[in-house]
Design an enzyme around this catalytic site. Structure first.
Site, PDB file in Angstrom:
ATOM      1  N   ASP A  73       0.826  -1.207   0.000  1.00  0.00           N
ATOM      2  CA  ASP A  73       0.000   0.000   0.000  1.00  0.00           C
ATOM      3  C   ASP A  73       0.865   1.265   0.000  1.00  0.00           C
ATOM      4  O   ASP A  73       0.480   2.289  -0.548  1.00  0.00           O
ATOM      5  CB  ASP A  73      -0.938   0.006   1.217  1.00  0.00           C
ATOM      6  CG  ASP A  73      -2.099  -0.978   1.053  1.00  0.00           C
ATOM      7  OD1 ASP A  73      -2.448  -1.318  -0.097  1.00  0.00           O
ATOM      8  OD2 ASP A  73      -2.666  -1.403   2.081  1.00  0.00           O
ATOM      9  N   ASN A 147      -3.520   9.154   3.102  1.00  0.00           N
ATOM     10  CA  ASN A 147      -3.985   8.479   4.315  1.00  0.00           C
ATOM     11  C   ASN A 147      -4.381   9.462   5.415  1.00  0.00           C
ATOM     12  O   ASN A 147      -5.505   9.450   5.875  1.00  0.00           O
ATOM     13  CB  ASN A 147      -2.882   7.576   4.883  1.00  0.00           C
ATOM     14  CG  ASN A 147      -2.942   6.161   4.337  1.00  0.00           C
ATOM     15  OD1 ASN A 147      -3.962   5.744   3.792  1.00  0.00           O
ATOM     16  ND2 ASN A 147      -1.852   5.430   4.474  1.00  0.00           N
ATOM     17  N   GLU A 148      -3.418  10.267   5.848  1.00  0.00           N
ATOM     18  CA  GLU A 148      -3.684  11.081   7.022  1.00  0.00           C
ATOM     19  C   GLU A 148      -2.687  12.220   7.156  1.00  0.00           C
ATOM     20  O   GLU A 148      -1.560  12.126   6.689  1.00  0.00           O
ATOM     21  CB  GLU A 148      -3.650  10.238   8.300  1.00  0.00           C
ATOM     22  CG  GLU A 148      -2.294   9.801   8.803  1.00  0.00           C
ATOM     23  CD  GLU A 148      -1.772   8.509   8.172  1.00  0.00           C
ATOM     24  OE1 GLU A 148      -0.664   8.555   7.599  1.00  0.00           O
ATOM     25  OE2 GLU A 148      -2.459   7.468   8.246  1.00  0.00           O
ATOM     26  N   ARG A 175      -5.115  17.843  25.571  1.00  0.00           N
ATOM     27  CA  ARG A 175      -3.731  17.489  25.877  1.00  0.00           C
ATOM     28  C   ARG A 175      -3.538  16.053  25.456  1.00  0.00           C
ATOM     29  O   ARG A 175      -4.280  15.158  25.881  1.00  0.00           O
ATOM     30  CB  ARG A 175      -3.446  17.638  27.369  1.00  0.00           C
ATOM     31  CG  ARG A 175      -3.026  19.058  27.709  1.00  0.00           C
ATOM     32  CD  ARG A 175      -2.236  19.122  28.978  1.00  0.00           C
ATOM     33  NE  ARG A 175      -2.464  17.939  29.788  1.00  0.00           N
ATOM     34  CZ  ARG A 175      -2.188  17.844  31.068  1.00  0.00           C
ATOM     35  NH1 ARG A 175      -1.689  18.868  31.706  1.00  0.00           N
ATOM     36  NH2 ARG A 175      -2.421  16.738  31.730  1.00  0.00           N
ATOM     37  N   ASP A 177      -0.714  13.232  22.819  1.00  0.00           N
ATOM     38  CA  ASP A 177       0.530  13.064  22.056  1.00  0.00           C
ATOM     39  C   ASP A 177       0.387  13.607  20.646  1.00  0.00           C
ATOM     40  O   ASP A 177       1.377  13.664  19.908  1.00  0.00           O
ATOM     41  CB  ASP A 177       0.893  11.575  21.972  1.00  0.00           C
ATOM     42  CG  ASP A 177       1.515  11.060  23.256  1.00  0.00           C
ATOM     43  OD1 ASP A 177       1.881  11.881  24.115  1.00  0.00           O
ATOM     44  OD2 ASP A 177       1.645   9.827  23.390  1.00  0.00           O
ATOM     45  N   ALA A 189      -5.269   2.533   8.434  1.00  0.00           N
ATOM     46  CA  ALA A 189      -3.816   2.588   8.649  1.00  0.00           C
ATOM     47  C   ALA A 189      -3.530   3.062  10.086  1.00  0.00           C
ATOM     48  O   ALA A 189      -4.079   2.487  11.022  1.00  0.00           O
ATOM     49  CB  ALA A 189      -3.189   3.507   7.601  1.00  0.00           C
ATOM     50  N   LEU A 192      -6.301   3.462  12.801  1.00  0.00           N
ATOM     51  CA  LEU A 192      -6.881   2.262  13.419  1.00  0.00           C
ATOM     52  C   LEU A 192      -6.073   1.861  14.659  1.00  0.00           C
ATOM     53  O   LEU A 192      -6.648   1.464  15.680  1.00  0.00           O
ATOM     54  CB  LEU A 192      -6.905   1.129  12.392  1.00  0.00           C
ATOM     55  CG  LEU A 192      -7.829  -0.052  12.677  1.00  0.00           C
ATOM     56  CD1 LEU A 192      -9.293   0.365  12.706  1.00  0.00           C
ATOM     57  CD2 LEU A 192      -7.644  -1.159  11.643  1.00  0.00           C
TER      58      LEU A 192
END
Lengths: 291, 291, 291, 291
Positions: A73, A147-148, A175, A177, A189, A192
């Site tokens: 992919d 994707n993102e 707040r 990460d 990807a 998930l």
């Protein structure tokens, strides 16, 4: 030869000699059918045909009617991003392990491609994201993602405070990460792994997924993809953040910067065999068995 | 009096005397404005006005141009389901605690209602689900749901095997405690407790959320709401299942039965004050603070 | 014959003829070694040896020094619960698919068993739970569980309000579909589907896992297993709940009842081949591959 | 004055003038009782008493019988780590907002402290972790952690492959954003955001929590705290990782390095008022209400 896909570009898995046999088979098959064939420079080296000329992946789309991505992919994503401006259709061929995007297996290669080149295929459109970084109201970076887009804390183990607005309306300050904004394509990807839902590719939606948020009720939010998402930082201490578009990095994002994410104008066009079944791929990739 | 909402129905929180003061205030306010007022039978009892006649909640919609639901989100759901066939618009009034659907607080009651009755409001449409149970190809039950349709294991502590198809295409067989099919409205209710994402109410989508699935990769799936979802059972042993539509129960669903879920033809029309802000409600209900 | 496991009981997968060949092999192997052999009544029927007498599973432990459970983890659980009072050691044989408890595969059957019967084994102790239901301060039910005790909502689709105390100290009141109290053995069973962590079997701990709790911060809690957990209900409306111990049901638990859960006095003794590796089983059962 | 805590150290919230009034009250209270008082250098500046001498936080423990940490849980952690080698008991005072570790509120300050100083308290021991980084078999870093040791991907948005062994036995290789090893104390901090369970402080256990693992069945694992956890990397490409011990950073960990995590030899000793109730703090901090 009657197909309207005369000029065909091939993008192989980056620098991996494992593609050689399937690539050779594909090349011969297309040659025999009388196509004009272009390869990305990396893949050209793996083909035992001295006469072929490789082209930089970013320039392939200018010369082709169809691009075949061969690999995983990740290879498909790279080809799709490179072809995005020209809206050239793509076909995905895997190297033995089914992917969400590379759905033609090597053993069915010529058979399936023949059908597609003869015009028997399903077309699917997938949206892309467009991220811009603004500093003092000037756009200093822009990048496309299939994707993102992810905003990560960077060079700090402390959580960052991310302030998000949608179409100019304040959503929240969290707040965490970081924050993922994923397309339906990206929903299977990284999103998930971070606890996001699966978005069916036919859905005109995006999902915002917080990364390990401090507030436990801060859950994934699915919204229409026709929005403008604006992300800033709530810190007063100087921090650095990192923005990634798929795996491309935009580092050194500053606390005063603004990240604006929108659906890209262009869509990715994917051609699938006519019996393509998204749910079958989902079951296979996620190891869903009867129980 | 020029408003087009002349005849107004009121549905109060079922059997709870706590509504009396706010109900009385509302009644006087509407009376003074010259509206024709109808109450559901339960609420009529809490109003210190012997002359008023209550009407069964299911018949209110026939007589009214607008329904005011007063209570929690549960009261709103009951009113919405009862009014569904007539597509009468609804307004939600809470009793001091903001709800996702009941967004007018008692202290702002007359002020906000005045604006709405004068024509200053935002209209929002929310989809409903329609569930049918088929036995031997005959529809034996049908029911409407605003939040969600749930298939539960029933009278057995063992997981059930649920077989789902979407538009006739097989999705999966899962062993679990059940399956939720939720609307955007329902995405912040039971579905959220079961690990589902938040769907923005403007999204034309549904989410399928497995209940404690045996296969850990069996994650929530968001799909377009223009589909037909068909649910059956994979067991060979005789089991009973329970189907719920919001909190209405359809028990004794058998192993050979088929549950078909579709978007209902009619939409719920909700009227909001013009400064209505879904994200504000989300932050408030989910206790999202800055960090 | 010098082994101290002279009298051996066999418990086969309940009513499943698939055990016949492995059962026959096991029987012959033990016969040849000169053991006294007892079978549970169900399994005796699948053995082509008319002279053998079956015994009810609950009575096997009285006559045996060792019990071999053959089937899946469910079969092992049944054998373990039946043997619990006598603390007879157990060995688990699977029928081709590795289980958490049945770790000897058919193809290694005689080889592995020979080692164990010769005294080359690792002993592992696993705790069990003991659940009592009290009504008006009288114990009306008691049951043992190897995996978990679960309090479920029952004959109602509405969440129940569960009030929990630990060693007499109030923990919380939660609205949910129920509450799991799992042993380390049970932590990889239903508890895992409900979002619980994996507890290493060597840990003297239990985990409380809420089922789809209304409050999203209501997360699994791991506590020392040397406690008394007391569970009641906060409802004022009459409800029924169901308590399950592994898959045994105690239905019709009433709103005024109290459920008391403690570690059982007796432990399960499991014999493993000397190279037994829990982490290997974990990787295999949960499909952990390199990535 | 008969108390055995004669010499008392005070550690205030780092550099925050908000502590001044409570600090002054505390100082006067202890002075009046005839204690010898030491302050950390930062806090000394906030006290309007020119004669008092501050001491570096790391040296306080040498001079004191008891340390009072005043601030949030972060302040307590810093004090605990600094006092760790001397096993001096600690008391936690918050500044108006209850913490997991700072359980005495300003309004009860003198009352509660009086009780403790008179000998009426509960002692609780909490374990700490000890992390060592080995390069070519030489220990190049070591650090103590009260909450957690985390291995993070660093200067790369790609997942890293983390290879973990426990007591020399291979556990797994996981692709993820990192791995948390948390104590019971840390289980309600970062670990909880990453999906870990709550470990009761009385439990001798640790929890391993993967950060956004690629494999969805890669779930938190709770193990006895009497183990040696060894973490390496599976990559072949050169990567950098970051190890954090609470919020202290050990950057530039290399692909060939080995991280070894063990329970520290010393325990933290916390003194609580006699009516201390961990579950009360849990309910308060996690906003568990009745429903």
């Amino acid at each position: 030869m009657l197909t309207h896909f005369h000029r065909i570009g091939i993008v192989g898995k980056f620098g991996d000699p494992v593609i050689a046999p399937t690539l050779t088979e594909l090349y011969r098959f297309l040659l025999q059918r009388g196509h004009e064939i272009w390869l990305d420079s990396q893949s050209a080296d793996f083909l035992d045909t001295p006469s072929i000329n490789g082209l930089h992946i970013d320039r392939l789309a200018e010369h082709c009617d169809l691009i075949i991505a061969m690999g995983g992919d990740g290879t498909f994503l790279a080809a799709a991003r490179a072809a995005a401006d020209h809206e050239i259709p793509l076909v995905g061929v895997n190297l033995g392990r089914l992917g969400f995007l590379v759905d033609i297996s090597p053993e069915q290669l010529t058979n399936r491609l023949e059908q597609i080149l003869e015009g028997h295929y399903k077309t699917e459109s997938r949206c892309m994201l467009h991220a811009s970084i603004f500093r003092d109201n000037v756009e200093i970076h822009r990048q496309t993602a299939v994707n993102e887009v992810v905003v990560h804390r960077w060079v700090t183990p402390s959580m960052i405070e991310i302030v998000t607005s949608i179409n100019g309306v304040y959503l929240n300050s969290q707040r965490s990460d970081g924050l993922i904004v994923a397309t339906p394509t990206g929903s299977t990807a990284y999103s998930l792994s971070a606890g996001g839902p699966i978005l069916h590719p036919g859905l005109s939606a995006l999902v915002l997924v917080p990364l390990n948020p401090h507030t436990l009720s801060n859950r994934p939010l699915v919204i229409d993809d026709n929005v403008e998402i604006s992300i800033g930082f709530g810190q007063t201490r100087q921090i650095n953040a990192l923005v990634t578009c798929d795996h491309l990095e935009i580092p050194d994002v500053l606390i005063g910067d603004k990240i604006v994410i929108k659906k890209a104008d262009k869509m990715i066009k994917i051609l699938h065999p006519e019996d393509h079944d998204y749910f079958h791929i989902l079951r296979s990739k996620l190891n869903w068995s009867v129980g």
